[in-house]
Design an enzyme around this catalytic site. Structure first.
Site, short mmCIF file in Angstrom:
data_model
loop_
_atom_site.label_atom_id
_atom_site.label_comp_id
_atom_site.label_asym_id
_atom_site.label_seq_id
_atom_site.Cartn_x
_atom_site.Cartn_y
_atom_site.Cartn_z
N HIS A 143 0.85 -1.19 0.00
CA HIS A 143 0.00 0.00 0.00
C HIS A 143 0.88 1.23 0.00
O HIS A 143 2.10 1.15 0.15
CB HIS A 143 -0.91 0.02 1.24
CG HIS A 143 -0.14 0.23 2.52
ND1 HIS A 143 0.36 -0.82 3.26
CD2 HIS A 143 0.24 1.36 3.18
CE1 HIS A 143 1.00 -0.33 4.31
NE2 HIS A 143 0.95 0.98 4.29
N HIS A 147 4.81 7.21 2.41
CA HIS A 147 5.63 6.01 2.24
C HIS A 147 4.97 5.01 1.31
O HIS A 147 3.75 4.99 1.15
CB HIS A 147 5.95 5.35 3.59
CG HIS A 147 4.75 4.79 4.31
ND1 HIS A 147 4.08 5.47 5.31
CD2 HIS A 147 4.10 3.61 4.20
CE1 HIS A 147 3.09 4.74 5.76
NE2 HIS A 147 3.06 3.60 5.11
N TYR A 200 10.60 1.64 9.06
CA TYR A 200 10.62 2.66 7.99
C TYR A 200 12.06 3.04 7.67
O TYR A 200 12.88 3.20 8.59
CB TYR A 200 9.89 3.93 8.44
CG TYR A 200 8.39 3.79 8.48
CD1 TYR A 200 7.64 3.87 7.31
CD2 TYR A 200 7.73 3.59 9.67
CE1 TYR A 200 6.26 3.75 7.35
CE2 TYR A 200 6.34 3.47 9.71
CZ TYR A 200 5.61 3.55 8.55
OH TYR A 200 4.25 3.43 8.58
N GLU A 216 8.45 1.29 3.70
CA GLU A 216 8.10 0.54 4.91
C GLU A 216 8.16 -0.94 4.61
O GLU A 216 7.72 -1.39 3.54
CB GLU A 216 6.67 0.90 5.36
CG GLU A 216 6.24 0.14 6.63
CD GLU A 216 4.78 0.36 7.02
OE1 GLU A 216 3.94 0.60 6.12
OE2 GLU A 216 4.48 0.29 8.23
N HIS A 246 2.63 -0.48 14.92
CA HIS A 246 1.60 0.55 14.83
C HIS A 246 0.44 0.24 15.76
O HIS A 246 0.05 -0.93 15.90
CB HIS A 246 1.03 0.60 13.40
CG HIS A 246 2.00 1.08 12.38
ND1 HIS A 246 2.58 2.31 12.43
CD2 HIS A 246 2.47 0.49 11.26
CE1 HIS A 246 3.37 2.47 11.38
NE2 HIS A 246 3.33 1.38 10.66
N HIS A 300 -5.42 -2.13 5.68
CA HIS A 300 -5.45 -0.93 4.84
C HIS A 300 -4.88 -1.23 3.47
O HIS A 300 -3.93 -2.01 3.33
CB HIS A 300 -4.73 0.26 5.47
CG HIS A 300 -3.30 0.04 5.86
ND1 HIS A 300 -2.75 -1.20 6.08
CD2 HIS A 300 -2.31 0.94 6.10
CE1 HIS A 300 -1.49 -1.06 6.43
NE2 HIS A 300 -1.19 0.21 6.44
#
Lengths: 306, 306, 306, 306
Positions: free
Chosen positions: A152, A213, A254, A264, A245, A198
């Protein structure tokens, strides 16, 4: 199909300032397969992806995000999305088949936060993709950060509510998590088109058309640790991690590509279903939301973008 | 929504011969939360599930599978599924809301291999489910096998092609993997309604209406190992594992509940998209397909079913 | 020094029937570094070892164990060991420095179970060993099974009590675990010269001078799983695993080199101190002792030896 | 014995300002077993330790380190250490047997950096320690941070060279790693009495008699991650982590007990042998030495001590 409409983020096109150096980073550090090079473009693919390529690097003056491409399940669905986009006042353009090697026609539009999005239904299958006849877990031992797939992007801009609305209303994405300031304005919106926590994230930022990112999936917390070992041993520029997270619960690190684009590597995260409640964060808890362990966000993470 | 129609296997109802003993197993060994007990029924839930319950145990004379329930995204979708089932000649019955505590109306049908399937759209949310306001990764440290969710069942029967066809044609499931004998007959069919590598599996067997196993998700290979430690230390009846499947690539351990129902703890497996090619296995490679490391299947795995 | 006397198993010399094929196995499958080749000998080293080599392969007609070498902390300690060996009636021979490239003088003796043991104090340091100035975790990303070091051997023979006694009485090894039959005879004796759960193991067997396995250390259960993936994908001959030992608690996989010598990759195991009680096993629990998960031992494990 | 002299750090006595609160932290967060409480003292033990206790908490006005105890293999070895200490001008005192419940006589001395060190040979075995007859991997599923043992302390003071010299010359410890400033003065010295990468660490600091951290071993990087999850979810005060050390290569997280004493959970680290070269760090690389991923040290880590 129970998974329908938009299938997934299918490719990301990233601007890099030194294509040769960028190829070394994405191929040898991330462990992607080099698929082809064509003038100012390089095409790469993770070992567990079927399609021909998922990462496009373009030699440019400035780093950043050229395009984020989403694969759509069918031409009918694509036509419906175009209709709905246009009805929402979002102008669409056509990119002819073959503009990228092995890729079909793409429909292009921009979101209010300035990012360029492509929708498409066709890409050649890689002839080196996952095996399908009595398959092994992989053809060759994964190397580098052992990336399994492009996953993503998180992008920045001013009016993230407007961009998210397009993904929700025109493209049937679902909001999984959201952070809200005391006035009720969203500062972060995470959306999915699948069971992933996500498939795109919009972060409120001072400028539009920015990339926060590009994210790549690894199998486990163990592989996040291995990525960190590589980052340290090869003197790759670290941003933060290993950490976890709060949002998505993903385990993460990261770092920056040689042009300063943030990458990431992440693992985990929950499976999302559209009947799940939205998870909501208040801005006073943004530290925990972003870095669950540290519970605070360092300046570089919020100020460096490309 | 991009995930639509059937969302997931929402609950499994398993027959057990000693309810008290079964509760101890599913609660303390698997680490599920005990939700409620009601006469011959017990209701449990994994810590990472939003709905009230996902495992129903029923005191009975014989072990086995009573019902496998799939949650559907909307009443409209459910009505469409019923229409399509009926058009295929599959008779459906209604189970009134409240038949299970906290559960809405269910539509019941049987597949040619004899299993009973429920479709439903409503179940109360657990008041102890995953947090949604500034959430932590979990409310309390996971315990036992650290199961995150009920994941799927594998069931046995004679005409698995006919059963799979119903899931494909009436319920929009997609075949992810298939094993075929030299005459072209399927011996195993894996189907998904999501991005998971499987949401239900049909295995060719000598008798209908049989359960091969009920499967539960854990986070990682590390937790598969921990499950094995618990199995050994608590003298739980092991079937096989830790190992990996060729089919789905899942990392796995199989064991039996006190009534002889086979349970699985598994982790991993690839993400599936409906544009991915089907993975196909030939019967001479069934050892590798089922147990990727051992490359052979022991008798108990193919002969013990409930 | 608090660690004194015998430091560790320093090298193993294994007979292989096809040196070229064996080099491929130990270098590419196990991931050892090829150090040098000299006629019928090949010398290899794991990435985390300081000494020049730890695995010696010798082209021969039959597979098996030529020599197991233990490094001793000082010439004074070595002289004391020789004296004590001789006092116990164990004859020692000298192997001149340089017999192996980079290696000093070795003292050779045989144990009652027929294995040949070398003691030595000097070996050249590898010029590619672990870094010592501001070191990284490794010089290059580990590959293959990611072996960190040669760890130990398990050997077979008739009078294992007599062999173990020599290691205890003459060389100051300590018994960590022992399995005893109903008549009080040992069927397995595990000994350490360090904080490891074992540095050598003697297993009761029908014939002397036999090797059960040569064992190599990996970092974690995750790497045991990775070794299994490689074994499956490369069609290496698997014996058993992934599993865990009851004895030592090590997490393990066994497989065969192309000549039929059994190799082990293992991780974990407790830290041992000489004030710890001996752990004792009864023969009715040998299944659990050897394979903690399966709780039974398959024939191949007890009958195949080289 | 090949492991002789000083066996290991056997116990740490830590001052806490609220004993009840401290017990909750060490028992429920770290997952230690509460052994006994006696007035202002509490005694705890990790599940994988044989001796009665390894952590002693003492109610006091100020946090900090009361005593670090090292277990010695024999009275003869202890007498030799006392003789050598006295010859070096280090005064020793006797603490009578029974001063701690279940503990034998201790010999006490102070190092130039002000810490109090006890040497002892006897402590009762726990009646709940690791099993020794056909043992399981553990008696009960580990909980909390799943600590397996108390591992080491890092202490601060001005003349660390002098303190380290005592451990080397009088107690046969070996330096494994060392950081040196441009004038050749040590800023950090790591010493071992075993195969561990460190059993005690001396860090140059502005004040004497200070504790930097008490460290506890966990099995794996996975358990380091789990410790971080617990730290976040229970709002334990985090210092830094998860990360990796350059020195020792250990994977680590630091946090504070309720009195402000720094704790570490760590996994991994290499096996050390006395014939290994010393690893040396230059002060310009102290960031990498201490936090291999971040390559820099935050102020709290160098300024907060108890």
């Amino acid at each position: 199909m129970a998974v329908t409409g938009v299938l997934r983020p299918g490719f990301v096109q990233i601007r890099v300032m030194d294509l040769k150096e960028a190829i070394v980073h994405y191929r040898d550090n991330l462990g992607l397969e080099m698929v082809s090079k064509d003038g100012e473009f390089a095409f790469l693919r993770a070992y567990d992806e079927f399609d021909r390529h998922s990462v496009v690097l373009r030699q440019a003056e400035e780093p950043g995000l050229d395009v984020l491409g989403f694969k759509v399940i069918s031409d009918a669905a694509l036509a419906d999305f175009v209709k709905r986009l246009n009805e929402m006042g979002v102008k669409t353009d056509d990119i002819a088949a073959g503009d990228h090697p092995g890729a079909g026609r793409r429909v292009r539009f921009s979101v209010p936060t300035g990012q360029v999005i492509d929708l498409y239904t066709e890409m050649e299958l890689s002839d080196n993709g996952p095996m399908t006849k009595n398959p092994d877990v992989w053809r060759e031992e994964p190397r580098g950060m052992r990336i399994t797939r492009f996953d993503h992007c998180a992008v920045l801009g001013v009016n993230i509510a407007a961009s998210a609305e397009i993904f929700e209303k025109a493209l049937d994405f679902v909001v999984t998590e959201r952070a809200i300031d005391p006035d009720g304005n969203p500062v972060a919106i995470f959306l999915t088109c699948s069971n992933k926590a996500h498939d795109i994230a919009f972060l409120a930022g001072p400028a539009d058309a920015k990339l926060h990112h590009a994210s790549f999936l690894v199998e486990s917390w163990n592989d996040v640790g291995h990525a960190c070992d590589l980052i340290a041993q090869r003197n790759i520029s670290l941003d933060i991690g290993p950490t976890r997270h709060g949002i998505t619960r993903g385990q993460t690190v990261y770092f920056f590509d040689p042009s300063g684009n943030r990458n990431e590597c992440f693992a985990g995260g929950y499976q999302h279903y559209p009947d799940n409640p939205i998870r909501e964060w208040t801005v006073d808890q943004m530290g925990k939301a972003i870095f669950y362990y540290e519970k605070e966000v360092h300046d570089r993470f919020t100020s460096v973008m490309t």
